[in-house]
Design a protein around this motif. Structure first.
Motif, mmCIF file in Angstrom:
data_model
loop_
_atom_site.group_PDB
_atom_site.id
_atom_site.type_symbol
_atom_site.label_atom_id
_atom_site.label_comp_id
_atom_site.label_asym_id
_atom_site.label_seq_id
_atom_site.Cartn_x
_atom_site.Cartn_y
_atom_site.Cartn_z
ATOM 1 N N GLU A 1 44.477 19.330 18.907
ATOM 2 C CA GLU A 1 44.972 18.287 18.009
ATOM 3 C C GLU A 1 44.174 18.267 16.701
ATOM 4 O O GLU A 1 44.744 18.077 15.613
ATOM 5 N N ASN B 1 45.930 18.915 13.052
ATOM 6 C CA ASN B 1 45.958 17.875 12.010
ATOM 7 C C ASN B 1 45.079 18.224 10.816
ATOM 8 O O ASN B 1 45.002 17.471 9.849
ATOM 9 N N ASN C 1 54.092 19.138 22.276
ATOM 10 C CA ASN C 1 53.318 18.065 21.646
ATOM 11 C C ASN C 1 52.727 17.109 22.683
ATOM 12 O O ASN C 1 51.628 16.581 22.493
ATOM 13 N N VAL D 1 49.613 18.884 23.858
ATOM 14 C CA VAL D 1 48.498 18.757 22.919
ATOM 15 C C VAL D 1 47.855 17.378 23.042
ATOM 16 O O VAL D 1 46.617 17.244 23.062
ATOM 17 N N GLU D 2 48.669 16.348 23.156
ATOM 18 C CA GLU D 2 48.153 14.982 23.304
ATOM 19 C C GLU D 2 47.407 14.824 24.634
ATOM 20 O O GLU D 2 46.341 14.216 24.686
ATOM 21 N N ALA E 1 43.950 16.520 24.569
ATOM 22 C CA ALA E 1 42.950 15.757 23.824
ATOM 23 C C ALA E 1 42.344 14.648 24.683
ATOM 24 O O ALA E 1 41.171 14.301 24.520
#
Length: 362
Positions: A42, A46, A339, A342-343, A346
């Motif tokens: 992440e 970002n 996604n 990925v979340e 984290a």
């Protein structure tokens, strides 16, 4: 093929249709079965980590796959082979100091950036084009659980550092950052290599207890306080004797004082290997004292990733049972849920916690 694409930093990944990759000379195309999603992915996507990716790009850090086509110069690999794909790609035109790119992830210098433009896309896809020398046949026992075997990408990193430091059976190792994702992998790998004791400093008591419960008395946990001198004394005492080697795997957000306190526990003629991210986001330098290094004949070296031979060694450690992957917590996600993966990664970056993207339907 379908692939997850980073279109720009700060934007969610989008799953798109893309042309199938084609293997040229010195290349292999694999069907991706499983690839780990790093806990810090992440921060890469970002833009916080400022990695030199060039969107649009298919990210990913290698994985387990099955060969679907090979170039004309492959002599041992066959279509249908189950393989490990290493993301650490080296240029072929300088044997002494090759340029390096982490395929679909990062690169080093201008040469690495040029290499990254050729091998642009990583493993968050149904198919991936990989240099032939980055593909390693896996044993038959990997067939039943490719997702679990994709943890190779985590373990091989600290393994490279342990090889660089020359860890020998029976030695005492201190792992700076032992409670993290890579640090805990270093603990397990060092013990599989025959380390006599492993000192595991950290602030998280629950994780320290987990390491001690899993590996027994060869692990010597130390709860850190943030006081550099007190922590150095506690780490040295926990070893119960000289510390032969220190490997640092602290993340970028960690203070340099924590890395320095750990490094300075090493014995005279000891070795310190730096593999973490301290200083990458700014902050104070490591500042190891010159007189201490010189008068104690300490070897300090950096190690980015690992040599090619480390892939073979790591596969052997797992296949032999010396390193047991059965205790891993593995959560898989299909490509369409990239996604979410990925979340999840984290939020689940602790020891032996793996988030895996498995492009085929689960």
């Amino acid at each position: 093929m379908r692939a997850a694409v980073l279109t720009e930093f700060g934007a969610p990944l989008t799953v798109q249709e893309m042309p199938d990759p084609v293997a040229g000379g010195g290349e292999v195309v694999v069907q991706v079965l499983a690839g780990c999603v790093p806990p810090y992915a992440e921060e890469v996507f970002n833009g916080r980590r400022n990695y030199p990716l060039e969107p649009p790009v298919v990210p990913g850090t290698g994985g387990v796959g099955r060969i679907v086509s090979i170039g004309p110069d492959a002599t041992r690999l066959r279509v249908g082979d189950l393989v490990w794909c290493d993301c650490t790609v080296r240029s072929r035109d300088d044997a002494l100091t090759p340029d390096i790119t982490l395929q679909g992830w990062s690169s080093r210098g201008d040469g690495g950036a040029r290499l990254a433009r050729h091998l642009h896309d990583g493993s968050f896809a149904e198919l991936m084009r990989v240099p032939t020398e980055n593909v390693y046949a896996l044993p038959t026992e990997a067939e039943g659980d490719p997702a679990r075997w994709s943890s190779l990408g985590v373990y091989v990193i600290p393994y490279g550092g342990l090889l660089a430091g020359g860890l020998e059976a029976g030695e005492t190792l201190l792992v700076s950052g032992a409670t993290g994702n890579l640090g805990s992998a270093a603990v397990a790998t060092a013990l599989a290599m025959g380390a006599g004791r492993v000192v595991t400093p950290g602030r998280n008591r629950a994780v320290l207890d987990l390491l001690a419960d899993r590996f027994g008395p060869r692990v010597r946990p130390v709860q850190l306080t943030g006081d550099e001198d007190a922590d150095r004394t506690a780490m040295s005492a926990a070893a119960g004797g000289p510390i032969d080697m220190v490997i640092d795997l602290l993340p970028p957000a960690a203070p340099s004082s924590a890395a320095r306190a750990a490094a300075m526990t090493v014995r005279e003629y000891g070795r310190v290997v730096l593999m973490g991210g301290v200083g990458m986001l700014g902050g104070a330098d490591l500042a190891l004292p010159y007189p201490w290094i010189m008068r104690n004949s300490v070897t300090v070296r950096g190690q980015w990733m690992y040599p090619r031979s480390a892939n073979v060694g790591m596969i052997r450690l797992v296949a032999s049972g010396a390193l047991d992957l059965n205790a891993e917590w593995v959560r898989t996600f299909p490509l369409d849920a990239v996604n979410d993966a990925v979340e999840y990664a984290a939020a689940h970056g602790g020891p032996f916690d793996r988030t895996v993207l498995a492009p085929p339907a689960n």
